[in-house]
Every structure is written in C-alpha cells, then in structure tokens.
Motif scaffolding. Structure first.
Motif, PDB file in Angstrom:
ATOM      1  N   PRO A   1       0.828  -1.209   0.000  1.00  0.00           N
ATOM      2  CA  PRO A   1       0.000   0.000   0.000  1.00  0.00           C
ATOM      3  C   PRO A   1       0.862   1.258   0.000  1.00  0.00           C
ATOM      4  O   PRO A   1       1.913   1.313   0.644  1.00  0.00           O
ATOM      5  CB  PRO A   1      -0.791  -0.127   1.304  1.00  0.00           C
ATOM      6  N   ALA A   2       0.425   2.248  -0.734  1.00  0.00           N
ATOM      7  CA  ALA A   2       1.148   3.517  -0.822  1.00  0.00           C
ATOM      8  C   ALA A   2       0.152   4.661  -0.733  1.00  0.00           C
ATOM      9  O   ALA A   2      -1.022   4.522  -1.089  1.00  0.00           O
ATOM     10  CB  ALA A   2       1.941   3.595  -2.123  1.00  0.00           C
ATOM     11  N   LEU A   3       0.635   5.784  -0.256  1.00  0.00           N
ATOM     12  CA  LEU A   3      -0.193   6.983  -0.133  1.00  0.00           C
ATOM     13  C   LEU A   3       0.606   8.167  -0.647  1.00  0.00           C
ATOM     14  O   LEU A   3       1.732   8.413  -0.206  1.00  0.00           O
ATOM     15  CB  LEU A   3      -0.579   7.211   1.337  1.00  0.00           C
ATOM     16  N   PHE A   4       0.023   8.900  -1.595  1.00  0.00           N
ATOM     17  CA  PHE A   4       0.665  10.105  -2.116  1.00  0.00           C
ATOM     18  C   PHE A   4       0.063  11.324  -1.422  1.00  0.00           C
ATOM     19  O   PHE A   4      -1.159  11.429  -1.281  1.00  0.00           O
ATOM     20  CB  PHE A   4       0.460  10.225  -3.633  1.00  0.00           C
ATOM     21  N   ILE A   5       0.920  12.237  -0.974  1.00  0.00           N
ATOM     22  CA  ILE A   5       0.441  13.456  -0.321  1.00  0.00           C
ATOM     23  C   ILE A   5       0.896  14.668  -1.129  1.00  0.00           C
ATOM     24  O   ILE A   5       2.028  14.730  -1.610  1.00  0.00           O
ATOM     25  CB  ILE A   5       0.924  13.555   1.131  1.00  0.00           C
ATOM     26  N   ALA A   6      -0.011  15.630  -1.290  1.00  0.00           N
ATOM     27  CA  ALA A   6       0.272  16.782  -2.132  1.00  0.00           C
ATOM     28  C   ALA A   6       0.259  18.100  -1.371  1.00  0.00           C
ATOM     29  O   ALA A   6       0.837  19.081  -1.828  1.00  0.00           O
ATOM     30  CB  ALA A   6      -0.744  16.860  -3.282  1.00  0.00           C
ATOM     31  N   HIS A   7      -0.422  18.158  -0.229  1.00  0.00           N
ATOM     32  CA  HIS A   7      -0.600  19.423   0.475  1.00  0.00           C
ATOM     33  C   HIS A   7       0.603  19.721   1.371  1.00  0.00           C
ATOM     34  O   HIS A   7       1.109  18.831   2.057  1.00  0.00           O
ATOM     35  CB  HIS A   7      -1.874  19.384   1.322  1.00  0.00           C
ATOM     36  N   PRO A   8       1.084  20.976   1.397  1.00  0.00           N
ATOM     37  CA  PRO A   8       2.237  21.313   2.237  1.00  0.00           C
ATOM     38  C   PRO A   8       2.057  20.966   3.713  1.00  0.00           C
ATOM     39  O   PRO A   8       3.030  20.595   4.386  1.00  0.00           O
ATOM     40  CB  PRO A   8       2.381  22.828   2.042  1.00  0.00           C
ATOM     41  N   ASP A   9       0.841  21.075   4.230  1.00  0.00           N
ATOM     42  CA  ASP A   9       0.631  20.734   5.639  1.00  0.00           C
ATOM     43  C   ASP A   9       0.922  19.258   5.892  1.00  0.00           C
ATOM     44  O   ASP A   9       1.554  18.880   6.890  1.00  0.00           O
ATOM     45  CB  ASP A   9      -0.808  21.050   6.056  1.00  0.00           C
ATOM     46  N   HIS A  10       0.452  18.398   4.983  1.00  0.00           N
ATOM     47  CA  HIS A  10       0.706  16.971   5.124  1.00  0.00           C
ATOM     48  C   HIS A  10       2.187  16.658   4.942  1.00  0.00           C
ATOM     49  O   HIS A  10       2.747  15.803   5.648  1.00  0.00           O
ATOM     50  CB  HIS A  10      -0.111  16.177   4.110  1.00  0.00           C
TER      51      HIS A  10
END
Length: 465
Positions: free
Chosen positions: A65-74
């Motif tokens: 499983p993988a998760l991509f994060i795009a938001h600067p806070d995350h």
C-alpha cells in the motif's frame, strides 16, 4: 499554516483551501505490480496526475500500500515526523550500493550518531571558509572560456563542482581522476533511476540483474578513487580545514572515531551531495536563464551593481537577492531531489486521518512545486516570486513545505547552506563575464538520483560588454 516569503500574483492566499482529510483513490493498478508500470513510464507525470486527484491519494507501489500526499501541511507532518511517527524507508539496493550506510541511508540511533559527527563539518562557519574556494574555482573556469566558445554545459558544471568538492572535502593538494568518477556517477545516476522505477523496485536484493552489475562496477571506480585520496590524506599528517580532516578527527559521545568503512560512506555521501546536486541545479539555471532574457538582464544588473569590480565572496551572498531567487526558482521548477518517502508507524496520522501502519507515504517536490494553488503561473520561471517587497517582488507568501528541495524536519539535507552558497557564487562569477546561449529546443528532465537533462546541453559562450 507556517509561511515563508515569496511573491505570487493571483487569488488572495488567505483563501487557500485547507488540506483534504479523506483518501482519494488513485488509478487502478495491475496484479502484483500495482501502479508500478505507469509510475515507471514517467514518475514525474504520474505524481502530477495523483496530485490532481486530491491531497491524500491511495495507490500501490508493487504489492504494497502507498499513499501520495500533495498538500504542504501533510508534507510538513511527514518530514517533521520522521524518526518518530514515520520511519525512514529502505532506499533500495542501488542507493545502498553507492552510499553504503552513510547519513542519508542510516536509520534510528545509527543515523543520530552519524548526523552528530557529520553536521559540524557543514555548519555556516565552515561554509563561510569554503566560499573562497568556490569562487576561486569558478574564476579559473571563467578564465578558460572565451567569446564564441562552444561548451557542453553539463560537462563544464560537473567538472567545476567536482573540483570544488575535491578541494573542500579532501584538501587543495589532492588530485582525483574527475573524468573517471564523472563517468561512474553518470552510470550510477542512470541505474538508480532505472532500479527505482522498474521491476528492480520489487525484486529482492539477491536477484542479479544487468543494471545491478553495472552500478557495482561504477561504484568500484568511485571507491578506488576515494580510497586512494583518503589514504593520501591520512599520510599527509597535517591539520587541514577540509571536510575529511574533520571527519577523521570527529568523535561520538563515547569517544569513538568513525570506522574506515564509515569514513568511506560519509565521504562518498558528501562528495555526491557536494557536487552532483549543485551541478544539476546550475545546468537547469543556465537553461532557464537562456530562455528568459528578462530574468537574465535582472541578474546581470544586480551583479554589475553589487559586485562592481570585485569577484563575489561569502560576504556578498546576502547582497545578491536576485541571484538567490534565480537559484530558488530553479530548484522549484527542477528540484534535484524530486521525491521523499516515509513508512507509517502504528498510530500515524496525516491531517487527523489515520494512516495504516506499514503504508509507504510519498511526496514529490516536482508535483508540489508546480501546484497552481501555491504558485501563480506555476510552470513559468519567475525569480521575482522569491523577492521581498522593495526588491522587485510583492511580498506574498508561499506555505512552508510548498518549497522543500532539501527536504525538512530532522532529516533535512545537511548540505543545504553549502549548496545554496555554492550555486549563487558560481552563477555570480560566471554571469558577471558571460551569457550562455543554449542550443534551441526544450530539454526534458530524467529522474534518477537527481533530475538530469534528457540530452546533451550545449551552449555558445557570449562575453558581456
């Protein structure tokens, strides 16, 4: 949201959307490989497509499983939570073959020990002492150029930053076979990219492949040169101000020195970080300046005004805001390190949303640096966005971790200050005397260990009036 000064036009940034809390679904993958085939074709475009789906996007890197994060806070949560909420991942056999178990690869207590030993070598006081070497090497290159001369920009910038790295790491009297190491590094770059984005990413380390054999041969060349100059350095028996001298004398909290293998790993790590990332940044800077006459004029006007009749040194760095902005904007559009990952521990969350333990969390500087939510005209080269009001900018604000070419948090790149000062001083020395007119045509980035141009970058040297 923590911010840092930049310059943007467009919507009032007080109306920025907050990070999305719910997971979005990424593209459907294939059995066993997940989204690896699509990722492998073009990792940069793949991450941009994930960004368009949301701030938290589930996908599959191989079977896991993988998760991509795009938001600067995350992204900030991920980077500041490394070694606590998130584990530093295994970077793969290709990276480990090159860097061993140096500070970039090490984890946990071993990483903390090595960081404490390496960090004093690249503190601001030490970087100040290296600045003269950076400028001297750039001046020597400028003296060899002549009006109308055709050059291979990548080869010239690589040779220059290699020389700077050799002198600051090993000491001014140490010779090194720069061409052999350069060829070996090109192979290592290519094979690390191929390993990471191809089937090698899911193959066990013990499986032999032609690419793994090639990187072993390349690293053998690098190791032979590094071992030779380290041995020569030890035989010198004199105090020197270089990085290697500091590593050889450093002691941890127990009083122990770094072992010979650890010296090798940290020396190679510093060498790669000390020249490979900066040479790439300079190539992209020349490319962008060649395609933007307005920015090139603004840069040379600042250099003529501030430097007048002297070559730049460390004390001039703070007085060259536009040159700094050119480097920062180059690193925004072509970040040398283009992705960072971590592995969620039990109890990890992002934006308050639980992340299952074992999930590999991915962030991409390439995708976030080009997000139109944080940058007006995000695809355009606009150094002015980094200037404060009164310096030609509009003093608007860009979120922290919307720009993170050197990472952040406890594992932020130790050489950040070194790289920024080096890039600005080299750019200042050469741009005072010459413009580089690059061969027409678009150059595309190829992701490996760093972002490299997809073809030879040639230019004509034009002496300024």
């Amino acid at each position: 949201m923590t911010t840092h000064t930049g310059a943007e036009t467009g919507a009032d940034r007080e109306d920025r959307p907050g990070p999305a809390a719910a997971f979005a679904e990424g593209p459907r993958g294939v059995p066993l490989l997940g989204n690896l085939p699509e990722f492998g074709k073009n990792p940069l475009a793949f991450f941009e497509r994930l960004r368009e789906r949301g701030d938290l996007v589930r996908w599959r890197f191989g079977p896991g499983p993988a998760l991509f994060i795009a938001h600067p806070d995350h992204i900030g949560e991920l980077l500041t939570g490394m070694e606590d909420t998130f584990d530093h991942p295994d970077l793969g056999i290709a990276v480990r073959t090159l860097l061993g178990n140096g500070v970039v690869v090490a984890k946990g207590r071993d990483w903390r020990r090595k960081r404490s030993l390496v960090q004093p070598s690249v503190r601001p006081k030490q970087v100040r002492s290296y600045a003269a070497t950076m400028a001297e090497c750039a001046v020597a290159l400028a003296d060899r150029w002549s009006d109308g001369h055709r050059i291979d920009v990548k080869k010239e910038m690589t040779a220059l930053t290699q020389l700077i790295a050799v002198r600051t790491i090993f000491g001014v009297d140490t010779a090194i076979d720069a061409e052999a190491i350069g060829r070996a590094m090109d192979v290592a770059q290519q094979e690390i990219g191929a390993e990471f984005s191809g089937l090698g990413a899911v193959l066990p380390d013990w499986v032999p492949t032609p690419g793994r054999a090639r990187i072993k041969r390349a690293v053998a060349v690098i190791d032979a040169e590094v071992s030779r100059v380290v041995a020569r350095h030890r035989d010198g028996g004199e105090d020197r101000p270089d990085l290697l001298s500091r590593l050889l004398t450093a002691r941890d909290e127990t009083g122990a020195h770094l072992s010979d293998r650890e010296i090798r790993d940290e020396t190679v790590t510093l060498y790669v970080g000390g020249h490979e990332t900066t040479s790439s940044t300079l190539v992209w800077a020349w490319y962008l300046l060649s395609r933007n006459e307005r920015a090139r004029r603004a840069l040379t006007e600042e250099l003529d005004r501030v430097l007048a009749d002297h070559e730049p040194g460390h004390d001039d760095y703070a007085s060259l805001p536009y040159a700094q902005a050119v480097v920062k904007e180059t690193l925004r559009l072509y970040p040398t390190i283009w992705l960072l990952t971590g592995v969620a521990r039990e109890g990890a969350t992002l934006g308050g949303t639980p992340v299952p333990a074992g999930t590999r969390v991915w962030s991409s500087q390439w995708a976030t640096h080009r997000d139109p939510r944080w940058y007006a005209d995000a695809e355009e080269f606009r150094p002015e966005r980094w200037l404060a009001d009164g310096e030609g900018g509009t003093a608007e604000e860009i979120p922290e971790y919307a720009w993170y070419p050197f990472g952040g948090g406890p594992r932020v790149c130790l050489g950040t200050r070194f790289a920024l000062v080096e890039a600005v001083l080299v750019l200042a020395v050469l741009s005072r005397r010459y413009d580089l007119d690059l061969t027409a045509g678009e150059i595309l980035p190829v992701p490996g260990l760093t972002l490299q141009p997809d073809r030879e970058v040639t230019a004509t040297v034009r002496k300024r009036g």
